[in-house]
Scaffold this motif. Sequence first.
Motif, PDB file in Angstrom:
ATOM      1  N   MET A   1      36.684 -45.723 -12.559  1.00  0.00           N
ATOM      2  CA  MET A   1      35.887 -46.866 -12.134  1.00  0.00           C
ATOM      3  C   MET A   1      36.751 -47.947 -11.479  1.00  0.00           C
ATOM      4  N   SER A   2      37.933 -47.623 -11.066  1.00  0.00           N
ATOM      5  CA  SER A   2      38.807 -48.636 -10.476  1.00  0.00           C
ATOM      6  C   SER A   2      38.270 -49.159  -9.149  1.00  0.00           C
ATOM      7  N   TRP A   3      37.396 -48.413  -8.503  1.00  0.00           N
ATOM      8  CA  TRP A   3      36.861 -48.827  -7.207  1.00  0.00           C
ATOM      9  C   TRP A   3      35.854 -49.958  -7.339  1.00  0.00           C
ATOM     10  N   MET A   4      35.394 -50.269  -8.565  1.00  0.00           N
ATOM     11  CA  MET A   4      34.340 -51.270  -8.726  1.00  0.00           C
ATOM     12  C   MET A   4      34.850 -52.662  -9.059  1.00  0.00           C
ATOM     13  N   ALA A   5      36.121 -52.829  -9.324  1.00  0.00           N
ATOM     14  CA  ALA A   5      36.694 -54.130  -9.666  1.00  0.00           C
ATOM     15  C   ALA A   5      35.988 -54.746 -10.873  1.00  0.00           C
ATOM     16  N   TRP A   6      35.922 -53.975 -11.943  1.00  0.00           N
ATOM     17  CA  TRP A   6      35.287 -54.454 -13.177  1.00  0.00           C
ATOM     18  C   TRP A   6      36.086 -55.598 -13.770  1.00  0.00           C
ATOM     19  N   THR A   7      35.374 -56.568 -14.263  1.00  0.00           N
ATOM     20  CA  THR A   7      36.003 -57.621 -15.050  1.00  0.00           C
ATOM     21  C   THR A   7      35.466 -57.493 -16.465  1.00  0.00           C
ATOM     22  N   LEU A   8      36.120 -58.110 -17.424  1.00  0.00           N
ATOM     23  CA  LEU A   8      35.681 -58.017 -18.807  1.00  0.00           C
ATOM     24  C   LEU A   8      34.259 -58.564 -18.992  1.00  0.00           C
ATOM     25  N   PRO A   9      33.920 -59.746 -18.441  1.00  0.00           N
ATOM     26  CA  PRO A   9      32.539 -60.229 -18.606  1.00  0.00           C
ATOM     27  C   PRO A   9      31.495 -59.287 -18.010  1.00  0.00           C
ATOM     28  N   THR A  10      31.811 -58.650 -16.883  1.00  0.00           N
ATOM     29  CA  THR A  10      30.875 -57.712 -16.265  1.00  0.00           C
ATOM     30  C   THR A  10      30.689 -56.488 -17.152  1.00  0.00           C
ATOM     31  N   ALA A  11      31.767 -55.972 -17.674  1.00  0.00           N
ATOM     32  CA  ALA A  11      31.692 -54.806 -18.548  1.00  0.00           C
ATOM     33  C   ALA A  11      30.915 -55.137 -19.823  1.00  0.00           C
ATOM     34  N   ILE A  12      31.141 -56.305 -20.386  1.00  0.00           N
ATOM     35  CA  ILE A  12      30.413 -56.724 -21.586  1.00  0.00           C
ATOM     36  C   ILE A  12      28.930 -56.848 -21.286  1.00  0.00           C
ATOM     37  N   PHE A  13      28.597 -57.436 -20.154  1.00  0.00           N
ATOM     38  CA  PHE A  13      27.195 -57.601 -19.765  1.00  0.00           C
ATOM     39  C   PHE A  13      26.481 -56.254 -19.711  1.00  0.00           C
ATOM     40  N   PHE A  14      27.062 -55.291 -19.008  1.00  0.00           N
ATOM     41  CA  PHE A  14      26.411 -53.991 -18.876  1.00  0.00           C
ATOM     42  C   PHE A  14      26.422 -53.218 -20.193  1.00  0.00           C
ATOM     43  N   ALA A  15      27.436 -53.404 -21.013  1.00  0.00           N
ATOM     44  CA  ALA A  15      27.462 -52.755 -22.326  1.00  0.00           C
ATOM     45  C   ALA A  15      26.357 -53.311 -23.226  1.00  0.00           C
ATOM     46  N   VAL A  16      26.132 -54.612 -23.166  1.00  0.00           N
ATOM     47  CA  VAL A  16      25.062 -55.223 -23.964  1.00  0.00           C
ATOM     48  C   VAL A  16      23.703 -54.716 -23.500  1.00  0.00           C
ATOM     49  N   ILE A  17      23.484 -54.638 -22.198  1.00  0.00           N
ATOM     50  CA  ILE A  17      22.213 -54.123 -21.675  1.00  0.00           C
ATOM     51  C   ILE A  17      22.013 -52.672 -22.123  1.00  0.00           C
ATOM     52  N   ALA A  18      23.055 -51.851 -22.046  1.00  0.00           N
ATOM     53  CA  ALA A  18      22.952 -50.455 -22.482  1.00  0.00           C
ATOM     54  C   ALA A  18      22.636 -50.371 -23.974  1.00  0.00           C
ATOM     55  N   CYS A  19      23.291 -51.194 -24.774  1.00  0.00           N
ATOM     56  CA  CYS A  19      23.029 -51.193 -26.218  1.00  0.00           C
ATOM     57  C   CYS A  19      21.607 -51.647 -26.527  1.00  0.00           C
ATOM     58  N   LEU A  20      21.114 -52.639 -25.788  1.00  0.00           N
ATOM     59  CA  LEU A  20      19.731 -53.079 -25.978  1.00  0.00           C
ATOM     60  C   LEU A  20      18.746 -51.956 -25.663  1.00  0.00           C
ATOM     61  N   LEU A  21      18.974 -51.256 -24.567  1.00  0.00           N
ATOM     62  CA  LEU A  21      18.083 -50.154 -24.200  1.00  0.00           C
ATOM     63  C   LEU A  21      18.107 -49.044 -25.242  1.00  0.00           C
ATOM     64  N   ILE A  22      19.273 -48.720 -25.755  1.00  0.00           N
ATOM     65  CA  ILE A  22      19.380 -47.697 -26.791  1.00  0.00           C
ATOM     66  C   ILE A  22      18.683 -48.161 -28.065  1.00  0.00           C
ATOM     67  N   ALA A  23      18.922 -49.405 -28.457  1.00  0.00           N
ATOM     68  CA  ALA A  23      18.304 -49.941 -29.678  1.00  0.00           C
ATOM     69  C   ALA A  23      16.784 -49.961 -29.567  1.00  0.00           C
ATOM     70  N   PHE A  24      16.266 -50.369 -28.425  1.00  0.00           N
ATOM     71  CA  PHE A  24      14.815 -50.421 -28.253  1.00  0.00           C
ATOM     72  C   PHE A  24      14.210 -49.023 -28.181  1.00  0.00           C
ATOM     73  N   THR A  25      14.945 -48.063 -27.662  1.00  0.00           N
ATOM     74  CA  THR A  25      14.472 -46.678 -27.663  1.00  0.00           C
ATOM     75  C   THR A  25      14.397 -46.144 -29.087  1.00  0.00           C
TER      76      THR A  25
END
Length: 90
Positions: A1-25
Motif C-alpha cells: 500500500m505504499s502507493w497510497m501515502a497512508w498516514t496514521l489518522p487515515t489508517a485509523i479512520f478506515f480501520a474504525v469504519i471497517a470495525c463498525l461495519l463488522i460489529a453491525f453485521t
Amino acid sequence: MSWMAWTLPTAIFFAVIACLLIAFTLLAIRYPETPRSGILGIETTRGDRLFITLLGSAFINLIWLGFEIGPQPYALLVCLVYAAAVFRWV
C-alpha cells in the motif's frame, strides 16, 4: 500500500469504519431487528442509522473546516452528540 501515502489518522479512520461495519453485521446476525419509525417518518434499521450518522458527521466536519469554527477535535464532540441523537430518535 505504499502507493497510497497512508498516514496514521487515515489508517485509523478506515480501520474504525471497517470495525463498525463488522460489529453491525454481527449485531444484525445475533440480534435481528425490525425497522422502526422515528422523527424522519421513514423506517430505519441500525445500519440505516449508522449510514445517516456517517454522512451527517462528514458534513459536520466539512462545515467545521469551511467556517473555521474552532479546533477540529471539537467537531468530534459535535459528531458524537449527533450520533447519539440519530441512534436515539431517528
